[in-house]
Design a protein around this motif. Structure first.
Motif, mmCIF file in Angstrom:
data_model
loop_
_atom_site.group_PDB
_atom_site.id
_atom_site.type_symbol
_atom_site.label_atom_id
_atom_site.label_comp_id
_atom_site.label_asym_id
_atom_site.label_seq_id
_atom_site.Cartn_x
_atom_site.Cartn_y
_atom_site.Cartn_z
ATOM 1 N N LEU A 7 0.826 -1.204 -0.313
ATOM 2 C CA LEU A 7 0.124 0.399 0.467
ATOM 3 C C LEU A 7 1.150 1.017 0.499
ATOM 4 O O LEU A 7 0.607 2.689 -1.074
ATOM 5 C CB LEU A 7 -0.808 -0.129 0.853
ATOM 6 N N ALA A 28 0.027 1.452 -4.555
ATOM 7 C CA ALA A 28 -0.898 1.779 -4.196
ATOM 8 C C ALA A 28 -1.251 2.974 -3.518
ATOM 9 O O ALA A 28 -1.374 3.917 -5.332
ATOM 10 C CB ALA A 28 -1.951 0.885 -3.088
ATOM 11 N N ARG A 66 0.294 5.763 -6.583
ATOM 12 C CA ARG A 66 -0.501 6.075 -8.001
ATOM 13 C C ARG A 66 -1.625 6.950 -7.820
ATOM 14 O O ARG A 66 -2.509 7.304 -8.819
ATOM 15 C CB ARG A 66 -0.885 4.542 -8.369
ATOM 16 N N VAL A 67 -2.062 6.387 -6.670
ATOM 17 C CA VAL A 67 -4.093 7.195 -6.428
ATOM 18 C C VAL A 67 -3.518 8.655 -5.652
ATOM 19 O O VAL A 67 -4.079 9.508 -6.243
ATOM 20 C CB VAL A 67 -4.306 6.558 -4.873
#
Length: 51
Positions: A31, A35, A38-39
């Motif tokens: 995460l 993750a 990228r978010v």
């Protein structure tokens, strides 16, 4: 889901605890390093407007 993971971890109780901690650390690392970066550009936290 957690019971399924616990049943499939090999070894006695101490090994299962260690395996579970490794799985948790891997999920957190995934995460934090994959993750969330990228978010982050898609989140509106840098759009500061004064009204």
């Amino acid at each position: 889901m957690y019971a399924w993971i616990w049943r499939h971890l090999p070894g006695p109780f101490a090994a299962k605890v260690l395996g579970a901690l490794v799985l948790i650390a891997a999920a957190v690392a995934l995460l934090l390093f994959v993750a969330f970066p990228r978010v982050e550009p898609l989140l509106p936290f840098n759009d500061v407007t004064l009204g």
